[in-house]
Motif scaffolding. Structure first.
Motif, PDB file in Angstrom:
ATOM      1  N   GLN A  97       0.811  -1.226   0.000  1.00 52.13           N
ATOM      2  CA  GLN A  97       0.000   0.000   0.000  1.00 52.13           C
ATOM      3  C   GLN A  97       0.842   1.272   0.000  1.00 52.13           C
ATOM      4  OE1 GLN A  97      -3.364   0.218  -0.134  1.00 52.13           O
ATOM      5  NE2 GLN A  97      -3.543  -1.988  -0.343  1.00 52.13           N
ATOM      6  N   LYS A  98       2.151   1.132   0.168  1.00 45.58           N
ATOM      7  CA  LYS A  98       3.009   2.318   0.225  1.00 45.58           C
ATOM      8  C   LYS A  98       3.031   3.028  -1.124  1.00 45.58           C
ATOM      9  CE  LYS A  98       6.322  -0.221   1.830  1.00 45.58           C
ATOM     10  NZ  LYS A  98       7.653  -0.673   2.163  1.00 45.58           N
ATOM     11  N   LYS A  99       3.109   4.333  -1.076  1.00 44.79           N
ATOM     12  CA  LYS A  99       3.197   5.135  -2.294  1.00 44.79           C
ATOM     13  C   LYS A  99       4.619   5.069  -2.833  1.00 44.79           C
ATOM     14  CE  LYS A  99       2.127   9.726  -3.967  1.00 44.79           C
ATOM     15  NZ  LYS A  99       1.683  11.070  -3.599  1.00 44.79           N
ATOM     16  N   ARG A 100       4.751   4.854  -4.142  1.00 44.06           N
ATOM     17  CA  ARG A 100       6.060   4.780  -4.788  1.00 44.06           C
ATOM     18  C   ARG A 100       6.368   6.109  -5.452  1.00 44.06           C
ATOM     19  NH1 ARG A 100       8.273  -0.001  -5.004  1.00 44.06           N
ATOM     20  NH2 ARG A 100       9.607   0.541  -6.727  1.00 44.06           N
ATOM     21  N   PHE A 101       7.643   6.432  -5.572  1.00 43.85           N
ATOM     22  CA  PHE A 101       8.080   7.618  -6.310  1.00 43.85           C
ATOM     23  C   PHE A 101       8.187   7.215  -7.769  1.00 43.85           C
ATOM     24  CE2 PHE A 101      11.156  10.416  -8.230  1.00 43.85           C
ATOM     25  CZ  PHE A 101      10.736  11.656  -7.787  1.00 43.85           C
ATOM     26  N   GLN A 102       7.258   7.678  -8.587  1.00 42.68           N
ATOM     27  CA  GLN A 102       7.225   7.316 -10.004  1.00 42.68           C
ATOM     28  C   GLN A 102       7.176   8.595 -10.837  1.00 42.68           C
ATOM     29  OE1 GLN A 102       3.742   4.717  -9.650  1.00 42.68           O
ATOM     30  NE2 GLN A 102       5.074   2.988 -10.093  1.00 42.68           N
ATOM     31  N   GLN A 103       8.355   9.167 -11.038  1.00 43.78           N
ATOM     32  CA  GLN A 103       8.511  10.388 -11.826  1.00 43.78           C
ATOM     33  C   GLN A 103       9.815  10.314 -12.605  1.00 43.78           C
ATOM     34  OE1 GLN A 103       8.455  13.915  -9.391  1.00 43.78           O
ATOM     35  NE2 GLN A 103       6.626  13.305  -8.296  1.00 43.78           N
ATOM     36  N   ASP A 104       9.842  10.999 -13.732  1.00 43.96           N
ATOM     37  CA  ASP A 104      11.072  11.145 -14.520  1.00 43.96           C
ATOM     38  C   ASP A 104      11.777   9.818 -14.809  1.00 43.96           C
ATOM     39  OD1 ASP A 104      10.649  13.941 -14.386  1.00 43.96           O
ATOM     40  OD2 ASP A 104      11.706  14.032 -12.468  1.00 43.96           O
ATOM     41  N   GLY A 105      11.013   8.760 -15.011  1.00 41.47           N
ATOM     42  CA  GLY A 105      11.603   7.460 -15.319  1.00 41.47           C
ATOM     43  C   GLY A 105      12.018   6.658 -14.096  1.00 41.47           C
ATOM     44  N   PHE A 106      11.785   7.155 -12.899  1.00 38.20           N
ATOM     45  CA  PHE A 106      12.110   6.428 -11.667  1.00 38.20           C
ATOM     46  C   PHE A 106      10.880   5.668 -11.185  1.00 38.20           C
ATOM     47  CE2 PHE A 106      15.093  10.024 -11.518  1.00 38.20           C
ATOM     48  CZ  PHE A 106      16.279   9.333 -11.378  1.00 38.20           C
ATOM     49  N   ASP A 107      11.114   4.539 -10.555  1.00 42.16           N
ATOM     50  CA  ASP A 107      10.066   3.775  -9.892  1.00 42.16           C
ATOM     51  C   ASP A 107      10.685   3.229  -8.617  1.00 42.16           C
ATOM     52  OD1 ASP A 107       7.896   2.306  -9.124  1.00 42.16           O
ATOM     53  OD2 ASP A 107       8.077   0.809 -10.707  1.00 42.16           O
ATOM     54  N   LEU A 108      10.711   4.078  -7.587  1.00 45.55           N
ATOM     55  CA  LEU A 108      11.413   3.753  -6.354  1.00 45.55           C
ATOM     56  C   LEU A 108      10.467   3.766  -5.159  1.00 45.55           C
ATOM     57  CD1 LEU A 108      14.561   5.976  -6.930  1.00 45.55           C
ATOM     58  CD2 LEU A 108      14.456   3.494  -7.081  1.00 45.55           C
ATOM     59  N   ASP A 109      10.741   2.889  -4.213  1.00 44.65           N
ATOM     60  CA  ASP A 109      10.003   2.836  -2.966  1.00 44.65           C
ATOM     61  C   ASP A 109      10.690   3.814  -2.013  1.00 44.65           C
ATOM     62  OD1 ASP A 109       8.493   2.215  -0.779  1.00 44.65           O
ATOM     63  OD2 ASP A 109       9.185   0.142  -0.613  1.00 44.65           O
ATOM     64  N   LEU A 110      10.233   5.062  -2.044  1.00 44.07           N
ATOM     65  CA  LEU A 110      10.785   6.093  -1.171  1.00 44.07           C
ATOM     66  C   LEU A 110       9.737   7.171  -0.967  1.00 44.07           C
ATOM     67  CD1 LEU A 110      11.562   8.910  -2.844  1.00 44.07           C
ATOM     68  CD2 LEU A 110      13.417   7.508  -3.654  1.00 44.07           C
ATOM     69  N   THR A 111       9.957   7.989   0.027  1.00 43.72           N
ATOM     70  CA  THR A 111       9.072   9.118   0.273  1.00 43.72           C
ATOM     71  C   THR A 111       9.884  10.298   0.779  1.00 43.72           C
ATOM     72  OG1 THR A 111       7.000   9.802   1.306  1.00 43.72           O
ATOM     73  CG2 THR A 111       8.483   8.496   2.656  1.00 43.72           C
ATOM     74  N   TYR A 112       9.444  11.482   0.413  1.00 45.13           N
ATOM     75  CA  TYR A 112      10.072  12.696   0.910  1.00 45.13           C
ATOM     76  C   TYR A 112       9.452  13.064   2.252  1.00 45.13           C
ATOM     77  CZ  TYR A 112      12.739  13.941  -3.251  1.00 45.13           C
ATOM     78  OH  TYR A 112      13.658  13.972  -4.265  1.00 45.13           O
ATOM     79  N   ILE A 113      10.298  13.258   3.256  1.00 40.13           N
ATOM     80  CA  ILE A 113       9.869  13.757   4.561  1.00 40.13           C
ATOM     81  C   ILE A 113       9.829  15.283   4.492  1.00 40.13           C
ATOM     82  CG2 ILE A 113      10.360  13.793   7.041  1.00 40.13           C
ATOM     83  CD1 ILE A 113       9.753  10.967   5.881  1.00 40.13           C
ATOM     84  N   THR A 114      10.901  15.846   3.971  1.00 42.92           N
ATOM     85  CA  THR A 114      11.003  17.276   3.647  1.00 42.92           C
ATOM     86  C   THR A 114      11.647  17.327   2.260  1.00 42.92           C
ATOM     87  OG1 THR A 114      13.254  17.694   4.457  1.00 42.92           O
ATOM     88  CG2 THR A 114      11.477  17.788   6.109  1.00 42.92           C
ATOM     89  N   PRO A 115      11.757  18.499   1.639  1.00 48.88           N
ATOM     90  CA  PRO A 115      12.406  18.562   0.325  1.00 48.88           C
ATOM     91  C   PRO A 115      13.847  18.036   0.307  1.00 48.88           C
ATOM     92  CG  PRO A 115      11.153  20.552   0.692  1.00 48.88           C
ATOM     93  CD  PRO A 115      11.136  19.782   1.994  1.00 48.88           C
ATOM     94  N   ARG A 116      14.495  17.944   1.465  1.00 44.77           N
ATOM     95  CA  ARG A 116      15.882  17.473   1.506  1.00 44.77           C
ATOM     96  C   ARG A 116      16.085  16.183   2.303  1.00 44.77           C
ATOM     97  NH1 ARG A 116      20.279  21.151   0.509  1.00 44.77           N
ATOM     98  NH2 ARG A 116      21.275  20.043   2.201  1.00 44.77           N
ATOM     99  N   ILE A 117      15.012  15.635   2.862  1.00 44.32           N
ATOM    100  CA  ILE A 117      15.109  14.391   3.634  1.00 44.32           C
ATOM    101  C   ILE A 117      14.229  13.337   2.967  1.00 44.32           C
ATOM    102  CG2 ILE A 117      14.699  13.246   5.844  1.00 44.32           C
ATOM    103  CD1 ILE A 117      15.206  15.948   7.200  1.00 44.32           C
ATOM    104  N   VAL A 118      14.877  12.205   2.607  1.00 39.40           N
ATOM    105  CA  VAL A 118      14.204  11.118   1.907  1.00 39.40           C
ATOM    106  C   VAL A 118      14.259   9.874   2.781  1.00 39.40           C
ATOM    107  CG1 VAL A 118      14.258   9.656  -0.151  1.00 39.40           C
ATOM    108  CG2 VAL A 118      14.878  12.070  -0.332  1.00 39.40           C
ATOM    109  N   ALA A 119      13.126   9.184   2.908  1.00 41.17           N
ATOM    110  CA  ALA A 119      13.074   7.910   3.641  1.00 41.17           C
ATOM    111  C   ALA A 119      12.924   6.789   2.634  1.00 41.17           C
ATOM    112  CB  ALA A 119      11.903   7.915   4.607  1.00 41.17           C
TER     113      ALA A 119
END
Length: 82
Positions: free
Chosen positions: A32-54
Motif C-alpha cells: 500500500q506504500k506510495k512509490r516515487f514514479q517520476q522522470d523514469g524512476f520507480d522507487l520505494d521512497l518518500t520525501y519527509i522534507t524537500p531534503r530528507i528522503v526515507a
C-alpha cells in the motif's frame, strides 16, 4: 542477416517482459506504500522534507528486481540532489 534482426527483436521483447515483471514485483513488495514514479524512476521512497528522503537500503543482485536497485538510487540522487 534476417536471423540477426530477429534476434534483436526477440532480445528487446524479452527485456520488456523482464522489465514488466520487475515493476510488478516491486509493486507487490511495496504493498500500500506510495512509490516515487517520476522522470523514469520507480522507487520505494518518500520525501519527509524537500531534503530528507526515507527509503529502504538499496539492493543489488537478484534482490534489485523487486527492491530499490542501488544503481537507480544512485542515479536518483545524482539527478535530483547533486
Amino acid at each position: 542477416m534476417h536471423g540477426h534482426k530477429h534476434s534483436k527483436r526477440v532480445g528487446k521483447t524479452a527485456f520488456k517482459a523482464t522489465d514488466f515483471f520487475a515493476r510488478a514485483a516491486r509493486s507487490l513488495v511495496s504493498g500500500q506504500k506510495k512509490r516515487f514514479q517520476q522522470d523514469g524512476f520507480d522507487l520505494d521512497l518518500t520525501y519527509i522534507t524537500p531534503r530528507i528522503v526515507a527509503m529502504g537500503f538499496p539492493s543489488s543482485g537478484m534482490e534489485k528486481q523487486y527492491r530499490n536497485s542501488e544503481d537507480e538510487v544512485y542515479r536518483f540522487f545524482q539527478e535530483r540532489h547533486a
